[in-house]
Design a protein around this motif. Structure first.
Motif, PDB file in Angstrom:
ATOM      1  N   PRO A 183       0.720  -1.148  -0.102  1.00  0.00           N
ATOM      2  CA  PRO A 183      -0.032  -0.108  -0.001  1.00  0.00           C
ATOM      3  C   PRO A 183       0.921   1.493  -0.088  1.00  0.00           C
ATOM      4  CG  PRO A 183       0.154  -0.952   2.140  1.00  0.00           C
ATOM      5  CD  PRO A 183       0.860  -2.001   1.430  1.00  0.00           C
ATOM      6  N   LEU A 184       2.055   1.176   0.252  1.00  0.00           N
ATOM      7  CA  LEU A 184       2.861   2.443   0.123  1.00  0.00           C
ATOM      8  C   LEU A 184       4.091   2.500  -0.712  1.00  0.00           C
ATOM      9  CD1 LEU A 184       3.854   4.820   1.941  1.00  0.00           C
ATOM     10  CD2 LEU A 184       4.994   3.307   3.200  1.00  0.00           C
ATOM     11  N   LEU A 185       4.715   1.249  -0.953  1.00  0.00           N
ATOM     12  CA  LEU A 185       5.804   1.336  -1.698  1.00  0.00           C
ATOM     13  C   LEU A 185       5.666   1.689  -3.244  1.00  0.00           C
ATOM     14  CD1 LEU A 185       8.776   0.489  -1.976  1.00  0.00           C
ATOM     15  CD2 LEU A 185       8.220  -1.951  -2.523  1.00  0.00           C
ATOM     16  N   TRP A 186       4.569   1.361  -3.594  1.00  0.00           N
ATOM     17  CA  TRP A 186       4.255   1.865  -5.108  1.00  0.00           C
ATOM     18  C   TRP A 186       4.388   3.423  -5.062  1.00  0.00           C
ATOM     19  CZ3 TRP A 186       0.190   5.417  -5.962  1.00  0.00           C
ATOM     20  CH2 TRP A 186      -0.714   5.359  -5.385  1.00  0.00           C
ATOM     21  N   LEU A 187       3.911   4.212  -4.090  1.00  0.00           N
ATOM     22  CA  LEU A 187       3.923   5.813  -4.134  1.00  0.00           C
ATOM     23  C   LEU A 187       5.143   6.319  -4.298  1.00  0.00           C
ATOM     24  CD1 LEU A 187       1.620   8.051  -4.231  1.00  0.00           C
ATOM     25  CD2 LEU A 187       1.951   7.985  -1.620  1.00  0.00           C
ATOM     26  N   VAL A 188       6.300   5.416  -3.662  1.00  0.00           N
ATOM     27  CA  VAL A 188       7.479   6.350  -3.589  1.00  0.00           C
ATOM     28  C   VAL A 188       8.198   6.540  -5.007  1.00  0.00           C
ATOM     29  CG1 VAL A 188       9.883   6.340  -2.806  1.00  0.00           C
ATOM     30  CG2 VAL A 188       7.917   5.311  -1.168  1.00  0.00           C
ATOM     31  N   PRO A 189       8.519   5.476  -5.922  1.00  0.00           N
ATOM     32  CA  PRO A 189       8.927   5.771  -7.034  1.00  0.00           C
ATOM     33  C   PRO A 189       8.276   6.745  -7.932  1.00  0.00           C
ATOM     34  CG  PRO A 189       8.150   3.496  -7.003  1.00  0.00           C
ATOM     35  CD  PRO A 189       8.204   4.149  -5.528  1.00  0.00           C
ATOM     36  N   LEU A 190       6.657   6.805  -7.766  1.00  0.00           N
ATOM     37  CA  LEU A 190       5.887   7.280  -8.628  1.00  0.00           C
ATOM     38  C   LEU A 190       6.115   8.948  -8.323  1.00  0.00           C
ATOM     39  CD1 LEU A 190       3.723   7.237 -10.575  1.00  0.00           C
ATOM     40  CD2 LEU A 190       2.151   7.509  -8.667  1.00  0.00           C
ATOM     41  N   VAL A 191       6.309   9.313  -6.858  1.00  0.00           N
ATOM     42  CA  VAL A 191       6.234  10.785  -6.679  1.00  0.00           C
ATOM     43  C   VAL A 191       7.754  11.041  -6.717  1.00  0.00           C
ATOM     44  CG1 VAL A 191       6.685  12.340  -4.556  1.00  0.00           C
ATOM     45  CG2 VAL A 191       4.669  10.673  -4.594  1.00  0.00           C
ATOM     46  N   VAL A 192       8.806  10.535  -6.844  1.00  0.00           N
ATOM     47  CA  VAL A 192      10.059  10.777  -7.199  1.00  0.00           C
ATOM     48  C   VAL A 192      10.131  10.869  -8.865  1.00  0.00           C
ATOM     49  CG1 VAL A 192      12.484   9.840  -7.319  1.00  0.00           C
ATOM     50  CG2 VAL A 192      11.064   9.477  -5.482  1.00  0.00           C
ATOM     51  N   ALA A 193       9.368  10.040  -9.633  1.00  0.00           N
ATOM     52  CA  ALA A 193       9.295  10.288 -10.971  1.00  0.00           C
ATOM     53  C   ALA A 193       8.738  11.718 -11.263  1.00  0.00           C
ATOM     54  CB  ALA A 193       8.630   9.222 -11.741  1.00  0.00           C
ATOM     55  N   ALA A 194       7.410  11.928 -10.640  1.00  0.00           N
ATOM     56  CA  ALA A 194       6.890  13.390 -10.787  1.00  0.00           C
ATOM     57  C   ALA A 194       7.696  14.477 -10.475  1.00  0.00           C
ATOM     58  CB  ALA A 194       5.572  13.253  -9.836  1.00  0.00           C
ATOM     59  N   LEU A 195       8.792  14.446  -9.534  1.00  0.00           N
ATOM     60  CA  LEU A 195       9.827  15.316  -9.248  1.00  0.00           C
ATOM     61  C   LEU A 195      10.630  15.464 -10.237  1.00  0.00           C
ATOM     62  CD1 LEU A 195      10.119  14.856  -5.358  1.00  0.00           C
ATOM     63  CD2 LEU A 195       8.686  16.535  -6.405  1.00  0.00           C
ATOM     64  N   ALA A 196      10.926  14.252 -10.720  1.00  0.00           N
ATOM     65  CA  ALA A 196      11.985  14.141 -11.910  1.00  0.00           C
ATOM     66  C   ALA A 196      11.500  14.926 -13.178  1.00  0.00           C
ATOM     67  CB  ALA A 196      12.470  12.740 -12.379  1.00  0.00           C
ATOM     68  N   ASP A 197      10.250  14.840 -13.531  1.00  0.00           N
ATOM     69  CA  ASP A 197       9.349  15.406 -14.533  1.00  0.00           C
ATOM     70  C   ASP A 197       9.681  16.910 -14.370  1.00  0.00           C
ATOM     71  OD1 ASP A 197       7.677  15.312 -16.895  1.00  0.00           O
ATOM     72  OD2 ASP A 197       6.182  16.040 -15.769  1.00  0.00           O
ATOM     73  N   PHE A 198       9.271  17.251 -13.054  1.00  0.00           N
ATOM     74  CA  PHE A 198       9.209  18.724 -12.621  1.00  0.00           C
ATOM     75  C   PHE A 198      10.581  19.368 -12.939  1.00  0.00           C
ATOM     76  CE2 PHE A 198       9.671  22.375  -9.810  1.00  0.00           C
ATOM     77  CZ  PHE A 198       8.318  22.905 -10.225  1.00  0.00           C
ATOM     78  N   LEU A 199      11.766  18.680 -12.638  1.00  0.00           N
ATOM     79  CA  LEU A 199      13.075  19.313 -12.737  1.00  0.00           C
ATOM     80  C   LEU A 199      13.268  19.108 -14.492  1.00  0.00           C
ATOM     81  CD1 LEU A 199      15.739  20.105 -11.788  1.00  0.00           C
ATOM     82  CD2 LEU A 199      16.422  17.533 -11.744  1.00  0.00           C
ATOM     83  N   ALA A 200      12.913  18.170 -15.198  1.00  0.00           N
ATOM     84  CA  ALA A 200      12.931  17.955 -16.761  1.00  0.00           C
ATOM     85  C   ALA A 200      12.245  19.278 -17.270  1.00  0.00           C
ATOM     86  CB  ALA A 200      12.512  16.700 -17.340  1.00  0.00           C
ATOM     87  N   ARG A 201      11.307  19.611 -16.903  1.00  0.00           N
ATOM     88  CA  ARG A 201      10.608  20.834 -17.556  1.00  0.00           C
ATOM     89  C   ARG A 201      11.314  21.996 -17.508  1.00  0.00           C
ATOM     90  NH1 ARG A 201       5.482  20.219 -19.040  1.00  0.00           N
ATOM     91  NH2 ARG A 201       5.113  22.465 -18.967  1.00  0.00           N
ATOM     92  N   ALA A 202      11.867  22.247 -16.104  1.00  0.00           N
ATOM     93  CA  ALA A 202      13.049  23.441 -15.968  1.00  0.00           C
ATOM     94  C   ALA A 202      14.064  23.517 -16.721  1.00  0.00           C
ATOM     95  CB  ALA A 202      13.192  23.390 -14.595  1.00  0.00           C
TER      96      ALA A 202
END
Length: 678
Positions: A183-202
């Motif tokens: 119930p928790l593990l899946w959320l960690v890489p997903l949030v990290v990927a979202a932050l990576a996408d944010f950085l990629a846009r910059a």
């Protein structure tokens, strides 16, 4: 240390925030953002921007009644045109209606060059004209023409951002939940990927400002796909290895260090291969392809940085409990069970040549589907659902078979304008020609062809004009599509060898072998051919697409080669690890498949699903690209990596590492015992 990494990322994201928010401001989907950089049609479009009044907005208002236009219909058209002329500054002669021979249709060419900023001005003008020119009493009114087509296309691209991101996140989340069963593990890489996408846009915004890199809706959307797809793949590999190490090490910190030492080189090599393959697109002449290379590379590198720094730090801080309810306890042994990939490996190990021949025959048969690929996609066929501009142009094509409603634009040196006009009027296939604006040493001539847009006859007229007018530039929508097709063919001849060479060199350095890299490259080429073949079997018969995007071959090749080799590196790196220990080649191949097969399958499913998101978008080129890459990744994951590469490695034995040290026989005294149960 983990807290320091998290803190540094917080600072980095805070700095990147304002720049990421500005990416939409520099994203454009004008014709020049997709056209070949050196083509005549591109130069015409850029020269037109510098003529008096700047870029023109050209529309066609189409009034149609199937039973025949009435006097009241013509009066309605006149009133609506008067309101448009009152509200907007129109250029050229006063719009006059051109009746069709059958009396069912009245066409009004309308042009404006009101001051404003490119796409915003065009879109505002088109939307306002559509409000003023509307259906009335059974009379259908449609707004078409180049500007309306461009506005409808930009509307689709503008709608990609939100739906594309949300759909991608949802797909990745569902797959991670199924893979991790936590119930928790899946959320960690997903949030990290979202932050990576944010950085990629910059970072993408920075590339645009520093180097003028083209940012289009297509390239920005695919960058997001790559961040989530590739980033999640790297996370799956790291988390899988981390889970193994947690059983061997008492503290999460030590387990993570061991996991990074074990899989870090493979992740670095695979991401470097993908980045190198994408950067080869800089050699393309097509602006859309050339801009996609740097943006895709930025996406992959941001995903790599996040998954090798931020993800490990967060996992270490959360500890073993992040795996609940399947917590890997220190000193525990996972349940021994025969996995699907162990069974696959056994079949490949028993009859490697049979498996290899059967798989190669299947890929070859699928590749024959390329013979069924439809011809080049026409501009009017690029939308999955036909917008108003397309229906307008289809009505015009039926009502006016003797002329085109899509202009051919010619820019000629101002001193030769009269002579050029005379040559144009004497060219076969020209129905009408008139001089336009003059400025900067150039004069604009607008040509109406006597054949429908993008027909063989109109193409012959464009080619004749280019041949008969040396020193002049011939452009316009149909010329742009012709240049897109020709340049795409040129780019394939230039970029494909560069991609193959660069990927091959990286693999040779990484695997310290010549034969293994050649095997991987041959495998991904076979996958590309088979995936295109499946496209040929699906695009026309299933999807009803009348054409194939000219850039599909090149883009699908670059992505499938780079991403396919990515998985090959995961498998071969583990195989090499086992071989270095002294394990027999056949056993090493089967151990590598057993230990990495599940991770590769999970990663392949995630990557295929993220690219499959493109098939739900509103543009045919994106649907075709998403389909080919998605089925190619699935073929690569479940056929090529599990069966063909493994069976080839078993059949070749130590020769797979030729001419490296591992290709030489090992003395019996140095040979490790063969693992039991493989």
């Amino acid at each position: 240390m983990p807290w320091l990494v998290v803190g540094l990322w917080a600072v980095l994201l805070a700095v990147a925030g304002p720049f990421a928010a500005k990416l939409g401001d520099v994203q454009h989907d004008r014709a020049t953002d997709y056209l070949p950089a050196s083509a005549d049609s591109t130069r015409v479009a850029k020269l037109q921007d510098r003529l008096p009044g700047g870029e023109r907005t050209e529309l066609v208002l189409v009034y149609h009644r199937a039973s025949g236009l009435t006097t009241a219909d013509r009066a309605t058209a006149g009133r609506q045109l008067a309101r448009i002329a009152h509200r907007h500054t129109l250029t050229g002669p006063t719009p006059h209606g051109i009746p069709s021979a059958d009396g069912t249709t009245l066409m009004y060419p309308v042009t404006s060059n009101e001051p404003g900023t490119d796409e915003n001005r065009r879109n505002t003008f088109v939307d306002d004209v559509r409000q003023l020119a509307h259906d009335q009493g059974g009379l259908s009114v449609r707004v078409g023409g180049p500007a309306a087509l461009a506005t409808d296309a930009s509307g689709v691209y503008a709608s990609l951002g939100g739906p594309l991101l949300y759909t991608t996140v949802a797909v990745v989340a569902i797959l991670l939940i199924l893979i991790y069963r936590s119930p928790l593990l899946w959320l960690v890489p997903l949030v990290v990927a979202a932050l990576a996408d944010f950085l990629a846009r910059a970072a993408a915004y920075g590339l645009n400002q520093a180097f003028g890199t083209t940012v289009s809706g297509q390239s920005a959307g695919i960058m997001t796909i790559l961040v989530f797809g590739a980033g999640t793949d790297y996370a799956l590999l790291l988390v899988s290895r981390y889970r193994e190490e947690l059983r061997r090490h008492e503290t999460p910190y030590d387990a993570m260090r061991a996991a990074l030492r074990g899989c870090g080189p493979a992740v670095l090599a695979s991401s470097g291969t993908v980045a190198a393959g994408l950067l080869c697109l800089l050699a393309a002449d097509l602006n859309s392809s050339r801009g996609m290379g740097p943006l895709g590379t930025v996406g992959v590198l941001c995903a790599l940085a996040a998954m090798l720094t931020l993800l490990p730090a967060v996992l270490v801080l959360l500890g073993r409990r992040v795996f609940w309810p399947l917590v890997p306890a220190h000193g525990s042994t996972p349940k021994a069970r025969r996995s699907l990939f162990a069974a696959m490996g056994s079949s490949a190990g028993r009859r490697p040549l049979t498996v290899l021949a059967s798989g190669a025959a299947l890929l070859g048969a699928l590749a024959l589907g390329t013979l069924n690929l439809p011809g080049s996609l026409k501009q009017l066929d690029t939308f999955v659902h036909r917008p108003e501009s397309v229906t307008a142009m289809e009505t015009v094509a039926k009502a006016y078979p003797e002329r085109s409603a899509q202009p051919i634009e010619i820019l000629t040196p101002a001193g030769r304008a009269d002579a050029t006009l005379a040559v144009v009027e004497g060219t076969r296939g020209v129905a009408e020609a008139r001089q336009g604006r003059t400025g900067g040493g150039w004069t604009e001539i607008t040509v109406t062809a006597s054949a429908p847009p993008q027909s063989a006859a109109e193409t012959a007229t464009i080619e004749a004009l280019r041949h008969r007018l040396p020193g002049s530039r011939v452009g316009g929508p149909s010329a742009q599509q012709l240049d897109l097709k020709d340049t795409s063919a040129r780019d394939r001849l230039v970029v494909v060898p560069i991609v193959l060479l660069s990927v091959l060199l990286i693999l040779i350095v990484l695997l310290r072998s010549l034969l293994a890299p050649l095997l991987l490259v041959a495998a991904v080429i076979a996958v590309w051919g088979a995936a295109l073949g499946l496209g040929g079997l699906a695009f026309g018969p299933l999807f009803g697409f009348p054409g194939t995007d000219p850039g599909l071959g090149l883009l699908s090749f670059v992505f499938l080669v780079a991403l396919g080799v990515d998985y090959g590196i995961f498998l071969m790196h583990r195989m090499r690890e086992e071989s270095v220990k002294g394990t027999e080649p056949a056993a090493a191949a089967l151990i590598a498949l057993r230990t990495t097969g599940g991770v590769i399958a999970s990663a392949g499913l995630v990557l295929a699903a993220t690219f499959a998101v493109l098939t739900n978008m509103g543009l045919v080129p994106l649907v075709e690209l998403g389909f080919v890459i998605a089925v190619g990744v699935l073929l690569d994951t479940f056929l090529v990596r599990t069966y063909l590469v493994t069976s080839a490695s078993v059949a070749l034995g130590r020769r797979v590492w030729w001419p490296g040290r591992l290709s030489r026989p090992v003395p019996d005294t140095d040979r490790a015992p063969e693992p039991v149960g493989v």
